[in-house]
Design a protein around this motif. Structure first.
Motif, mmCIF file in Angstrom:
data_model
loop_
_atom_site.group_PDB
_atom_site.id
_atom_site.type_symbol
_atom_site.label_atom_id
_atom_site.label_comp_id
_atom_site.label_asym_id
_atom_site.label_seq_id
_atom_site.Cartn_x
_atom_site.Cartn_y
_atom_site.Cartn_z
ATOM 1 N N SER A 22 9.371 6.711 -8.604
ATOM 2 C CA SER A 22 9.450 7.028 -10.029
ATOM 3 C C SER A 22 8.660 6.030 -10.874
ATOM 4 C CB SER A 22 10.918 7.047 -10.489
ATOM 5 O OG SER A 22 11.513 5.773 -10.288
ATOM 6 N N GLU A 23 8.239 4.925 -10.274
ATOM 7 C CA GLU A 23 7.544 3.867 -11.016
ATOM 8 C C GLU A 23 6.304 3.425 -10.233
ATOM 9 O OE1 GLU A 23 8.544 -0.744 -12.100
ATOM 10 O OE2 GLU A 23 10.218 0.667 -12.017
ATOM 11 N N TRP A 24 5.149 3.501 -10.880
ATOM 12 C CA TRP A 24 3.884 3.140 -10.248
ATOM 13 C C TRP A 24 3.179 2.071 -11.075
ATOM 14 C CZ3 TRP A 24 2.219 4.880 -5.575
ATOM 15 C CH2 TRP A 24 2.958 5.924 -5.006
ATOM 16 N N THR A 25 2.695 1.023 -10.419
ATOM 17 C CA THR A 25 1.960 -0.046 -11.072
ATOM 18 C C THR A 25 0.645 -0.260 -10.323
ATOM 19 O OG1 THR A 25 4.035 -1.131 -11.676
ATOM 20 C CG2 THR A 25 2.022 -2.459 -11.813
ATOM 21 N N PHE A 26 -0.463 -0.192 -11.040
ATOM 22 C CA PHE A 26 -1.764 -0.477 -10.451
ATOM 23 C C PHE A 26 -1.912 -1.980 -10.308
ATOM 24 C CE2 PHE A 26 -6.352 -1.355 -11.067
ATOM 25 C CZ PHE A 26 -6.822 -0.761 -9.900
ATOM 26 N N LEU A 27 -2.246 -2.447 -9.104
ATOM 27 C CA LEU A 27 -2.376 -3.880 -8.856
ATOM 28 C C LEU A 27 -3.820 -4.365 -8.872
ATOM 29 C CD1 LEU A 27 0.248 -4.316 -5.976
ATOM 30 C CD2 LEU A 27 0.522 -4.863 -8.413
ATOM 31 N N GLY A 28 -4.771 -3.520 -8.482
ATOM 32 C CA GLY A 28 -6.165 -3.949 -8.475
ATOM 33 C C GLY A 28 -6.983 -3.181 -7.458
ATOM 34 N N THR A 29 -8.275 -3.494 -7.412
ATOM 35 C CA THR A 29 -9.219 -2.855 -6.492
ATOM 36 C C THR A 29 -9.924 -3.933 -5.678
ATOM 37 O OG1 THR A 29 -9.574 -0.992 -7.992
ATOM 38 C CG2 THR A 29 -11.281 -1.394 -6.340
ATOM 39 N N ALA A 30 -9.995 -3.707 -4.370
ATOM 40 C CA ALA A 30 -10.682 -4.642 -3.479
ATOM 41 C C ALA A 30 -11.820 -3.918 -2.764
ATOM 42 C CB ALA A 30 -9.704 -5.216 -2.459
ATOM 43 N N HIS A 31 -12.816 -4.688 -2.359
ATOM 44 C CA HIS A 31 -13.982 -4.196 -1.617
ATOM 45 C C HIS A 31 -13.921 -4.841 -0.229
ATOM 46 C CE1 HIS A 31 -15.955 -2.666 -5.328
ATOM 47 N NE2 HIS A 31 -15.158 -3.571 -5.856
ATOM 48 N N PRO A 32 -13.345 -4.147 0.768
ATOM 49 C CA PRO A 32 -13.049 -4.805 2.042
ATOM 50 C C PRO A 32 -14.227 -5.098 2.953
ATOM 51 C CG PRO A 32 -12.430 -2.505 2.150
ATOM 52 C CD PRO A 32 -12.847 -2.778 0.721
ATOM 53 N N CYS A 33 -15.320 -4.415 2.819
ATOM 54 C CA CYS A 33 -16.420 -4.547 3.799
ATOM 55 C C CYS A 33 -17.769 -4.656 3.101
ATOM 56 C CB CYS A 33 -16.427 -3.334 4.730
ATOM 57 S SG CYS A 33 -14.850 -2.951 5.471
ATOM 58 N N ILE A 34 -17.945 -5.595 2.193
ATOM 59 C CA ILE A 34 -19.113 -5.637 1.320
ATOM 60 C C ILE A 34 -20.442 -5.825 2.044
ATOM 61 C CG2 ILE A 34 -17.826 -6.353 -0.701
ATOM 62 C CD1 ILE A 34 -18.758 -9.233 -0.155
ATOM 63 N N GLY A 35 -20.429 -6.272 3.280
ATOM 64 C CA GLY A 35 -21.668 -6.471 4.015
ATOM 65 C C GLY A 35 -22.250 -5.196 4.601
ATOM 66 N N TYR A 36 -21.414 -4.148 4.764
ATOM 67 C CA TYR A 36 -21.923 -2.936 5.402
ATOM 68 C C TYR A 36 -21.317 -1.634 4.890
ATOM 69 C CZ TYR A 36 -17.646 -3.373 8.150
ATOM 70 O OH TYR A 36 -16.344 -3.499 8.528
ATOM 71 N N ARG A 77 7.813 1.800 -6.874
ATOM 72 C CA ARG A 77 9.240 1.440 -6.932
ATOM 73 C C ARG A 77 10.044 2.658 -7.355
ATOM 74 N NH1 ARG A 77 9.340 -4.581 -9.635
ATOM 75 N NH2 ARG A 77 10.318 -5.419 -7.786
ATOM 76 N N GLY A 78 11.362 2.520 -7.279
ATOM 77 C CA GLY A 78 12.225 3.653 -7.590
ATOM 78 C C GLY A 78 12.059 4.722 -6.524
ATOM 79 N N LEU A 79 12.184 4.318 -5.280
ATOM 80 C CA LEU A 79 11.873 5.191 -4.148
ATOM 81 C C LEU A 79 13.002 6.164 -3.822
ATOM 82 C CD1 LEU A 79 10.273 2.604 -1.675
ATOM 83 C CD2 LEU A 79 9.129 4.035 -3.375
ATOM 84 N N THR A 80 12.617 7.378 -3.484
ATOM 85 C CA THR A 80 13.521 8.371 -2.903
ATOM 86 C C THR A 80 12.807 8.943 -1.691
ATOM 87 O OG1 THR A 80 12.671 10.107 -4.362
ATOM 88 C CG2 THR A 80 14.667 8.977 -5.074
ATOM 89 N N GLN A 81 13.600 9.312 -0.681
ATOM 90 C CA GLN A 81 12.989 9.790 0.558
ATOM 91 C C GLN A 81 13.323 11.243 0.821
ATOM 92 O OE1 GLN A 81 13.966 7.627 4.151
ATOM 93 N NE2 GLN A 81 11.973 8.082 5.017
ATOM 94 N N SER A 82 12.323 11.945 1.351
ATOM 95 C CA SER A 82 12.475 13.336 1.778
ATOM 96 C C SER A 82 11.674 13.482 3.076
ATOM 97 C CB SER A 82 11.965 14.290 0.694
ATOM 98 O OG SER A 82 10.582 14.068 0.462
#
Length: 184
Positions: free
Chosen positions: A101-115, A126-131
């Motif tokens: 029910s709650e979403w927060t953007f943390l950031g963007t990463a570039h994992p493989c910048i050499g290729y 957060r505020g998780l429910t499972q199905s």
């Protein structure tokens, strides 16, 4: 000093199901020419799904290129014309059965910048429910929930070692400690 490399010519070398490999002839900053080979990637999301009692939703799955199982945070690639947040919501539900029910953007990463040009967009859920979950055809994984402190300990002893999860866990800790801009 201008370090920009300029494309002279670009060639598609391989086009697969979702990755493309290119080989470009470039002009280097000193005026000479060189070559760059790289992967085009559609982009991805990663989700730090945290329960109310500070358990982190993790996945255990076999990763073919590395030839072994990994314990990692949920993640997946962006579909065409899909927003980052919609992708995060979809991937979390499909792979784990959890919705948030709650979403927060943390950031963007570039994992493989050499290729590769891949970008991974990180979200805290957060505020998780499972199905019931809805795995893609050919996708096999086990969902595991572990105390956040145990997950952090596993990064320090090498049991959790994929860069996507390490970056996400670092940013999650910083967010929870109030060290990130916009942290709550």
């Amino acid at each position: 000093m201008d370090l920009t490399e300029k494309t002279i010519d670009s060639q598609l070398v391989f086009e697969g199901g979702f990755l493309k490999v290119r080989r470009d002839r470039i002009q280097l900053p000193d005026g000479s020419e060189g070559w760059r080979e790289y992967i085009r990637h559609p982009g991805a999301v990663a989700v730090l799904a945290l329960t109310d009692d500070r358990q982190l939703v993790m996945e255990r799955q076999y990763r073919y290129p590395a030839g072994r199982e990994f314990l990692e945070i949920p993640a997946g690639k962006l579909d065409p014309d899909e927003t980052r947040e919609a992708c995060a919501q979809r991937e979390l539900w499909e792979e784990t059965g959890y919705s948030a029910s709650e979403w927060t953007f943390l950031g963007t990463a570039h994992p493989c910048i050499g290729y590769a040009d891949e970008q991974i967009h990180y979200f805290l859920a957060r505020g998780l429910t499972q199905s019931a979950r809805q795995l893609d055809h050919g996708e096999f994984l086990e969902v595991v929930t572990l105390p956040l402190a145990e997950v952090i300990a596993r990064t320090l002893n090498g049991a959790i070692c994929d860069s996507k999860s390490l970056v996400g866990l670092y940013w999650l800790q910083a967010h929870l400690e109030g060290r990130m801009p916009g942290a709550v």
